[in-house]
Write a protein that holds these residues in place. Structure first.
Motif, PDB file in Angstrom:
ATOM      1  N   ALA A 187      31.970  21.863  19.956  1.00 53.81           N
ATOM      2  CA  ALA A 187      31.459  22.856  19.008  1.00 53.81           C
ATOM      3  C   ALA A 187      30.227  23.556  19.583  1.00 53.81           C
ATOM      4  O   ALA A 187      30.071  24.781  19.440  1.00 53.81           O
ATOM      5  CB  ALA A 187      31.125  22.189  17.674  1.00 53.81           C
ATOM      6  N   LEU A 188      29.368  22.809  20.243  1.00 55.46           N
ATOM      7  CA  LEU A 188      28.187  23.404  20.878  1.00 55.46           C
ATOM      8  C   LEU A 188      28.591  24.376  21.987  1.00 55.46           C
ATOM      9  O   LEU A 188      27.943  25.418  22.177  1.00 55.46           O
ATOM     10  CB  LEU A 188      27.286  22.307  21.440  1.00 55.46           C
ATOM     11  CG  LEU A 188      26.550  21.448  20.399  1.00 55.46           C
ATOM     12  CD1 LEU A 188      25.793  20.315  21.081  1.00 55.46           C
ATOM     13  CD2 LEU A 188      25.594  22.300  19.585  1.00 55.46           C
ATOM     14  N   ILE A 189      29.664  24.036  22.721  1.00 54.69           N
ATOM     15  CA  ILE A 189      30.153  24.976  23.740  1.00 54.69           C
ATOM     16  C   ILE A 189      30.603  26.274  23.082  1.00 54.69           C
ATOM     17  O   ILE A 189      30.317  27.383  23.564  1.00 54.69           O
ATOM     18  CB  ILE A 189      31.314  24.348  24.545  1.00 54.69           C
ATOM     19  CG1 ILE A 189      30.823  23.140  25.347  1.00 54.69           C
ATOM     20  CG2 ILE A 189      31.933  25.382  25.491  1.00 54.69           C
ATOM     21  CD1 ILE A 189      31.924  22.417  26.103  1.00 54.69           C
ATOM     22  N   GLY A 190      31.328  26.149  21.951  1.00 52.87           N
ATOM     23  CA  GLY A 190      31.767  27.340  21.239  1.00 52.87           C
ATOM     24  C   GLY A 190      30.601  28.184  20.749  1.00 52.87           C
ATOM     25  O   GLY A 190      30.602  29.419  20.890  1.00 52.87           O
ATOM     26  N   PHE A 218      29.050  30.045  23.656  1.00 47.21           N
ATOM     27  CA  PHE A 218      29.779  31.264  24.010  1.00 47.21           C
ATOM     28  C   PHE A 218      29.458  32.399  23.033  1.00 47.21           C
ATOM     29  O   PHE A 218      29.441  33.574  23.420  1.00 47.21           O
ATOM     30  CB  PHE A 218      31.288  30.997  24.006  1.00 47.21           C
ATOM     31  CG  PHE A 218      31.793  30.293  25.236  1.00 47.21           C
ATOM     32  CD1 PHE A 218      31.442  30.732  26.499  1.00 47.21           C
ATOM     33  CD2 PHE A 218      32.633  29.194  25.130  1.00 47.21           C
ATOM     34  CE1 PHE A 218      31.906  30.088  27.640  1.00 47.21           C
ATOM     35  CE2 PHE A 218      33.108  28.544  26.257  1.00 47.21           C
ATOM     36  CZ  PHE A 218      32.746  28.990  27.516  1.00 47.21           C
ATOM     37  N   LEU A 219      29.207  32.071  21.766  1.00 46.19           N
ATOM     38  CA  LEU A 219      28.902  33.092  20.762  1.00 46.19           C
ATOM     39  C   LEU A 219      27.444  33.550  20.812  1.00 46.19           C
ATOM     40  O   LEU A 219      27.047  34.434  20.039  1.00 46.19           O
ATOM     41  CB  LEU A 219      29.218  32.554  19.361  1.00 46.19           C
ATOM     42  CG  LEU A 219      30.706  32.338  19.039  1.00 46.19           C
ATOM     43  CD1 LEU A 219      30.861  31.662  17.688  1.00 46.19           C
ATOM     44  CD2 LEU A 219      31.466  33.655  19.077  1.00 46.19           C
ATOM     45  N   GLY A 220      26.660  32.944  21.686  1.00 43.91           N
ATOM     46  CA  GLY A 220      25.264  33.335  21.807  1.00 43.91           C
ATOM     47  C   GLY A 220      24.365  32.740  20.745  1.00 43.91           C
ATOM     48  O   GLY A 220      23.214  33.171  20.584  1.00 43.91           O
ATOM     49  N   ALA A 278      35.177  31.377  23.128  1.00 46.21           N
ATOM     50  CA  ALA A 278      34.691  30.742  21.897  1.00 46.21           C
ATOM     51  C   ALA A 278      35.851  30.428  20.959  1.00 46.21           C
ATOM     52  O   ALA A 278      35.898  29.355  20.331  1.00 46.21           O
ATOM     53  CB  ALA A 278      33.672  31.647  21.214  1.00 46.21           C
ATOM     54  N   ILE A 279      36.805  31.355  20.858  1.00 46.00           N
ATOM     55  CA  ILE A 279      37.969  31.131  19.993  1.00 46.00           C
ATOM     56  C   ILE A 279      38.765  29.920  20.472  1.00 46.00           C
ATOM     57  O   ILE A 279      39.157  29.052  19.678  1.00 46.00           O
ATOM     58  CB  ILE A 279      38.856  32.394  19.960  1.00 46.00           C
ATOM     59  CG1 ILE A 279      38.133  33.532  19.236  1.00 46.00           C
ATOM     60  CG2 ILE A 279      40.188  32.096  19.275  1.00 46.00           C
ATOM     61  CD1 ILE A 279      38.855  34.853  19.296  1.00 46.00           C
ATOM     62  N   ILE A 280      38.999  29.852  21.782  1.00 43.96           N
ATOM     63  CA  ILE A 280      39.768  28.730  22.337  1.00 43.96           C
ATOM     64  C   ILE A 280      39.034  27.406  22.112  1.00 43.96           C
ATOM     65  O   ILE A 280      39.628  26.406  21.677  1.00 43.96           O
ATOM     66  CB  ILE A 280      40.010  28.961  23.841  1.00 43.96           C
ATOM     67  CG1 ILE A 280      40.916  30.171  24.052  1.00 43.96           C
ATOM     68  CG2 ILE A 280      40.622  27.713  24.488  1.00 43.96           C
ATOM     69  CD1 ILE A 280      41.068  30.576  25.503  1.00 43.96           C
ATOM     70  N   THR A 281      37.731  27.385  22.380  1.00 38.59           N
ATOM     71  CA  THR A 281      36.955  26.143  22.270  1.00 38.59           C
ATOM     72  C   THR A 281      36.867  25.664  20.823  1.00 38.59           C
ATOM     73  O   THR A 281      37.080  24.478  20.533  1.00 38.59           O
ATOM     74  CB  THR A 281      35.546  26.347  22.830  1.00 38.59           C
ATOM     75  OG1 THR A 281      35.624  26.844  24.159  1.00 38.59           O
ATOM     76  CG2 THR A 281      34.777  25.040  22.838  1.00 38.59           C
ATOM     77  N   LEU A 282      36.559  26.579  19.902  1.00 39.57           N
ATOM     78  CA  LEU A 282      36.433  26.185  18.495  1.00 39.57           C
ATOM     79  C   LEU A 282      37.788  25.817  17.895  1.00 39.57           C
ATOM     80  O   LEU A 282      37.863  24.972  16.989  1.00 39.57           O
ATOM     81  CB  LEU A 282      35.772  27.302  17.702  1.00 39.57           C
ATOM     82  CG  LEU A 282      34.303  27.569  18.084  1.00 39.57           C
ATOM     83  CD1 LEU A 282      33.754  28.756  17.301  1.00 39.57           C
ATOM     84  CD2 LEU A 282      33.447  26.333  17.823  1.00 39.57           C
ATOM     85  N   SER A 283      38.869  26.417  18.381  1.00 40.43           N
ATOM     86  CA  SER A 283      40.206  26.005  17.930  1.00 40.43           C
ATOM     87  C   SER A 283      40.487  24.567  18.352  1.00 40.43           C
ATOM     88  O   SER A 283      41.094  23.787  17.609  1.00 40.43           O
ATOM     89  CB  SER A 283      41.273  26.939  18.510  1.00 40.43           C
ATOM     90  OG  SER A 283      41.102  28.258  18.045  1.00 40.43           O
TER      91      SER A 283
END
Length: 696
Positions: free
Chosen positions: A464-467, A470-472, A493-498
């Motif tokens: 989640a932190l990686i996502g 990516f979103l800044g 971000a979409i791939i990671t949070l998914s």
């Protein structure tokens, strides 16, 4: 003639086993050169005379599969000689696909010849050791483990008349197959009878005749690297090299290094040499690692608490470094010395330039290289070498290409904040990977520190932190300020949070089949809706408490045993066949089979209703009371832990050391059908279970 010989074996072997212990192999040993001088290297020749219809396995192994047992010739060290190189198969080695191991095996028929070179260090050398091997029938694959001591004496350390040194074999302890079918494989531990004088004469004559006409074939070690798993490993290593190029330790060096070569006479060939030196340095690292590898080393790395905690600490520290908490660099004195030598010019200067690059980039490439070396720690010689070659090729190619085509530098993106972003994401991934090593040690030693829900919670937070990164929404040290996010970062971000959303149901017992091989087993989860529901519907409850039930648990709420003798006794009581699961805490494929195959309703109903389930963990480190210890007839070592005894049972009784390994046996412990290994096809597994039940 071959069909007739096979028929005779099939007809007589069941009767012969009641009269004597089978010994299809007779060994002879000699020095090819009967006399030598101190300091000279001589060749020792080991010849296995194998009865018709049988074969043994080469000393070379296929790294893609676990098992069968190879021929291992071990020497007892002493001061009169030293080994030069390792044992090599010299006669013809056949490649055969064996379904039981799901891969190619390397087998040898009579006469099977092996060679070992030694250097003479003193007069009257005494050469002793042990041969570990496995003899199998050509007809149905039934196997007999063999073990034999050898002594070679009489090697003349002077110029005297040639003599041949031969030694009679000593009695060996073996596990014997009583019938050439999978129905009745029984382990026996009776000393094998010595070969009669007539048999020995016939075997020696046969060996001499064939040896005279048999051309020597040296099997190249590289043949063991063929196959999909090796290519996929090398592809992963190559891609890792490309990722390493995008780190801030490496990427900014490319233009400066290329400019250096393009401004010199003969810059292109020097750049080629520079790239070759980079590859050579990394391959040297892989070669050193391969020298320390071996089956015992692989088992130690994969299951012992010390290396797993060490890897956890290394990846955790590197992860924090990548996130910007501190900087990991090698001592400046080492780098400065290498850099100073690089200014000498010539080939030596180019080598030290490559060496300086490797040292400077260590803080970014160290954990990636470490990951590859850990992944290759399986006892192979060639895998770590090829892995380092693939990694360093991707690492070195850009330097060479940009030097050859300097105009390409104009299209190279400028260094900037994006490089640090790559490093930060790698830092998060290092933290996630570190948890896997801690999890393995936690499972093997039953510490209870990192159960499934704890592991999943940490992974959910990390990704989640990686996502958010990516979103800044998250900034770390060394990050540059950005006014907007790129489309590429939005997609990441979409791939990671998914992926995060996919993991969340696992906190309540969702199987998460895609991650089954990497997560702790579902049985370690305290709150699991699936297990509670299944347990509520279970009508096949055990009537006695399983031994070691406080240490082990079956997946999906299934009930069974974890001790061989108890399972045998219970099977006789309820009149059911036994489903034996040879498994391990650190076995990725075992967890995947449980999640993808065992969970299928057709498999679950059969395991629950038709069989007594027995799970035997071969890597568990729980030490048993001294009264339960015993010395193995296979390797003559004392088996003190649950895992060691289970592993010994698998080898001596079922002639296999792979996991997962599934055996269907009757109430006496005899195989009903051929065992099954890793196979994610549910239809195949159902057919396997049904065939065993029908045979019972």
């Amino acid at each position: 003639m071959k069909s007739f010989s096979t028929l005779i074996v099939w007809l007589l072997l069941p009767l012969a086993t009641f009269a004597q212990i089978l010994k299809p192999v007779a060994w002879t040993y000699k020095s090819v050169k009967p006399s030598a001088k101190v300091g000279e290297v001589v060749e020792l020749r080991f010849t296995a005379s194998i009865k018709a219809g049988y074969h043994i396995y080469s000393s070379e192994v296929n790294p893609k599969i676990d098992g069968p047992l190879p021929t291992v010739i071990k020497f007892t060290p002493n001061k009169t000689y030293e080994l030069v190189g390792k044992v090599k198969p010299v006669s013809k080695v056949e490649t055969k696909y064996e379904e039981a191991f799901e891969g190619d095996t390397y087998l040898m028929h009579s006469p099977a010849l092996f060679s070992q070179r030694i250097k003479i260090l003193a007069a009257n050398p005494v050469i002793e050791g042990n041969i570990d091997f496995q003899t199998c029938t050509d007809s149905d694959g039934s196997c007999i483990p063999g073990n034999e001591d050898f002594t070679i004496t009489g090697l003349i350390v002077a110029a005297q008349s040639a003599t041949t040194v031969a030694v009679a074999s000593t009695p060996a302890t073996a596990s014997v197959v009583t019938k050439p079918t999978s129905e009745t494989m029984v382990a026996a531990t009776t000393p094998a009878p010595a070969v009669t004088a007539t048999e020995a004469t016939e075997q020696t004559a046969s060996t001499s005749a064939v040896t005279a006409t048999q051309p020597e074939v040296i099997v190249d070690e590289a043949t063991t690297a063929a196959g999909g798993s090796m290519w996929s490993f090398m592809l992963a290593a190559f891609l890792s090299g490309l990722v390493a190029l995008l780190t801030p330790c490496v990427f900014p060096i490319i233009p400066a290094t290329v400019s250096f070569f393009t401004n010199q006479q003969g810059g292109q060939w020097k750049a080629l040499l520079y790239g070759a030196f980079i590859i050579g340095i990394y391959v040297l690292i892989g070669t050193v690692v391969s020298r320390f590898n071996g089956p015992a080393f692989a088992n130690f790395v994969s299951t012992h608490w010390l290396p797993n905690l060490l890897f956890f600490a290394i990846f955790f520290v590197f992860g924090l470094s990548f996130l910007g908490l501190f900087e990991i660099v090698l001592p400046n004195s080492l780098i400065n010395k290498a850099d100073a030598k690089s200014e000498q010019g010539g080939i030596a200067g180019i080598f030290f330039m490559a060496f300086t690059l490797v040292l400077v980039s260590f803080s970014c490439t160290g954990p990636i290289v470490g990951s590859l070396l850990v992944a290759s720690a399986g006892g192979e010689v060639i895998k770590p070498i090829l892995g380092m070659a693939a990694f360093s090729s991707a690492f070195a190619i850009p330097f060479t290409l940009f030097a050859a085509f300097p105009q390409w530098l104009k299209n190279l993106p400028r260094s900037g904040g994006w490089l640090n972003s790559v490093k930060v994401v790698l830092g998060f991934l290092e933290l996630a990977l570190a948890l896997k090593f801690l999890s393995i040690a936690d499972q093997v030693y039953h510490w209870g520190l990192l159960d499934r829900e704890v592991f999943l919670s940490l992974w959910i937070v990390i990704f989640a932190l990686i996502g958010f990164y990516f979103l800044g929404k998250l900034r770390l040290p060394h990050d540059s300020e950005t006014k907007y996010i790129s489309v590429q970062k939005l997609l990441m971000a979409i791939i990671t949070l998914s992926f995060v959303v996919y993991m969340i149901p696992g906190l309540w017992g969702a199987p998460l089949k895609a991650l089954s091989g990497y997560l702790p087993p579902e049985t370690s989860q305290d709150f699991n809706l699936n297990n509670r529901q299944f347990a509520a519907n279970t009508a096949n409850a055990l009537t006695e408490t399983p031994k070691y039930g406080d240490l082990f648990h079956l997946p999906h709420g299934l009930q069974g045993f974890f001790d061989y003798k108890q399972a045998i006794a219970y099977a006789k009581k309820v009149n059911k066949p036994i489903f034996i699961d040879f498994t391990g805490h650190g076995c990725v494929n075992c967890r995947e089979m449980e999640a993808r195959v065992w969970s299928d309703p057709a498999v679950m109903s059969r395991l629950q209703n038709d069989f007594v389930i027995l799970a035997l963990y071969v890597d568990d480190k729980t030490e048993l009371p001294e009264a339960d210890w015993y010395t193995s007839t296979y390797d003559q070592k004392v088996k003190k832990t649950i895992g060691a005894q289970n592993a010994d049972l698998q080898i001596t009784k079922f002639n296999n050391n792979a996991q997962p390994h599934y055996c269907l046996v009757n109430k006496e412990g005899k195989l009903l059908v051929s065992p099954k290994n890793y196979d994610r096809n549910v239809t195949h597994f159902v057919a396997f279970l049904d065939s065993g039940k029908a045979k019972f």
